[in-house]
Design an enzyme around this catalytic site. Sequence first.
Site, short mmCIF file in Angstrom:
data_model
loop_
_atom_site.label_atom_id
_atom_site.label_comp_id
_atom_site.label_asym_id
_atom_site.label_seq_id
_atom_site.Cartn_x
_atom_site.Cartn_y
_atom_site.Cartn_z
N GLU A 125 36.61 -21.14 30.21
CA GLU A 125 37.34 -19.91 29.94
C GLU A 125 38.57 -19.80 30.83
OE1 GLU A 125 36.59 -18.33 27.42
OE2 GLU A 125 34.48 -18.81 27.02
N CYS B 160 29.36 -11.81 29.87
CA CYS B 160 30.02 -12.98 30.46
C CYS B 160 31.44 -12.65 30.85
CB CYS B 160 29.98 -14.17 29.50
SG CYS B 160 28.30 -14.79 29.28
N HIS C 7 31.30 -21.24 29.29
CA HIS C 7 30.29 -20.94 28.27
C HIS C 7 29.66 -22.25 27.78
CE1 HIS C 7 31.47 -16.65 27.16
NE2 HIS C 7 30.15 -16.65 27.18
N1 PCA Z 1 25.99 -14.95 27.29
C1 PCA Z 1 26.46 -13.60 27.00
C2 PCA Z 1 25.91 -12.76 28.13
C3 PCA Z 1 24.91 -13.60 28.82
C4 PCA Z 1 25.08 -14.95 28.30
O1 PCA Z 1 24.51 -15.97 28.69
C5 PCA Z 1 27.97 -13.53 26.82
O2 PCA Z 1 28.56 -14.48 26.30
O3 PCA Z 1 28.57 -12.52 27.16
#
Ligand code: PCA
Length: 208
Positions: free
Chosen positions: A79, A142, A166
């Site tokens: 990200e 996140c 992610h």
């Molecule tokens: N993914 C979610 C919140 C916790 C996670 O592992 C997200 O992409 O916001």
Amino acid sequence: MKLLITGFEPFGTSQINPSEEVVHALAEKEIEGVELFTVILPVERFAGPDTLVRTFISAQPDVVLSLGEAGGVTAVTIERLAINLLDFSISDNGGHLITDKAIIADGPPAYFTTLPTRQMVNTLTETGIPAQLSCSAGTFLCNQVMYEMLHYIHKHQLKAHAGFIHLPQLPQQTAMRRPPYPSMSLEMMVAAVTAVIHTITHWYIANH
Ligand code: PCA
């Protein structure tokens, strides 16, 4: 380099979160040049960022690398930025369903990560691990913890760097879904985050 690596507990209908599994696997490893701190964050609007900031204050890391799960992504997703918005499409684990709200009322619209995203993605693709850069960490927990960590560092004028990755879902999470539905093995995700940590360590040493 003192590194704080964070994962998330399972959320929604899942019983497992790949980010938590990767953090547990990394906690068992020795990584050269790295003093590792780990924490698993609650998927909860208040407890998530609070746990992160409290751990940051006690560990005083040079770098914070947070991990989370993103169902449907085909690659390790690095990200670039976090935006000042909470807009949940499902409730968090505390039952909050927040829409159209700022994370920090008087905060800036967004923060860029302070990690070397291009080097990180290149490391992965060169070693044969699918990876991509992303300009949206979403509008759920996140994105929120990424934003709040960068905001804390900025507000207190600290030298620490922070960023977010992610991860795809694990094969056992997607097996019951109608194909095509992407997943990645735990081994590959652990190898990916280990390679990224090496890249960040070299970059950090070269720049400090
Ligand atoms: N993914 C979610 C919140 C916790 C996670 O592992 C997200 O992409 O916001």
